[in-house]
Motif scaffolding. Structure first.
Motif, PDB file in Angstrom:
ATOM      1  N   MET A  21      -9.434  -0.747   1.836  1.00  0.00           N
ATOM      2  CA  MET A  21      -9.012  -2.133   1.805  1.00  0.00           C
ATOM      3  C   MET A  21      -7.552  -2.218   2.246  1.00  0.00           C
ATOM      4  SD  MET A  21      -9.574  -4.944  -1.146  1.00  0.00           S
ATOM      5  CE  MET A  21      -8.232  -4.766  -2.290  1.00  0.00           C
ATOM      6  N   GLU A  22      -7.245  -3.193   3.083  1.00  0.00           N
ATOM      7  CA  GLU A  22      -5.913  -3.387   3.611  1.00  0.00           C
ATOM      8  C   GLU A  22      -5.002  -4.001   2.548  1.00  0.00           C
ATOM      9  OE1 GLU A  22      -4.266  -5.861   7.326  1.00  0.00           O
ATOM     10  OE2 GLU A  22      -6.067  -4.669   7.690  1.00  0.00           O
ATOM     11  N   PRO A  23      -3.762  -3.509   2.432  1.00  0.00           N
ATOM     12  CA  PRO A  23      -2.859  -4.077   1.414  1.00  0.00           C
ATOM     13  C   PRO A  23      -2.514  -5.534   1.729  1.00  0.00           C
ATOM     14  CG  PRO A  23      -1.718  -2.429   2.755  1.00  0.00           C
ATOM     15  CD  PRO A  23      -3.144  -2.441   3.194  1.00  0.00           C
ATOM     16  N   ASN A  24      -2.342  -6.308   0.664  1.00  0.00           N
ATOM     17  CA  ASN A  24      -1.999  -7.716   0.772  1.00  0.00           C
ATOM     18  C   ASN A  24      -0.489  -7.832   0.562  1.00  0.00           C
ATOM     19  OD1 ASN A  24      -1.867 -10.476   0.693  1.00  0.00           O
ATOM     20  ND2 ASN A  24      -3.440 -10.723  -0.864  1.00  0.00           N
ATOM     21  N   THR A  40      -6.828  -9.997  -7.872  1.00  0.00           N
ATOM     22  CA  THR A  40      -6.225  -9.764  -6.564  1.00  0.00           C
ATOM     23  C   THR A  40      -4.789  -9.282  -6.731  1.00  0.00           C
ATOM     24  OG1 THR A  40      -7.555 -11.519  -5.591  1.00  0.00           O
ATOM     25  CG2 THR A  40      -5.630 -10.826  -4.350  1.00  0.00           C
TER      26      THR A  40
END
Length: 75
Positions: free
Chosen positions: A1-4, A31
């Motif tokens: 998962m790509e970092p936010n 989240t």
């Protein structure tokens, strides 16, 4: 998962606060978001807003900016 990650290091209030509100609004529970901030007044304003709106956060000071780790909690 790509970092936010929300990079606000080149923004000042009130724009930094508005961008943080827009980015965090509607986030799902659990989240994680990293917010990067260099302006101390923006840091205070964003911290206050997040604490009032069901987010937990921790902050660490880096070289010339702050890294805020934010998690959306249940309402």
């Amino acid at each position: 998962m790509e970092p936010n990650i929300l990079d606000l290091r080149h923004q000042r209030c009130p724009l930094a606060l508005l961008l943080a509100k827009r980015h965090t609004n509607g986030q799902q529970q659990g989240t994680n978001i990293d917010i990067l901030i260099s302006d101390p007044s923006s840091m205070r304003d964003i911290t206050h807003y997040l604490q009032q709106h069901a987010f937990t956060l921790s902050c660490e000071e880096k070289e010339g900016y702050y890294r805020m780790q934010v998690t959306k909690e249940s309402c």
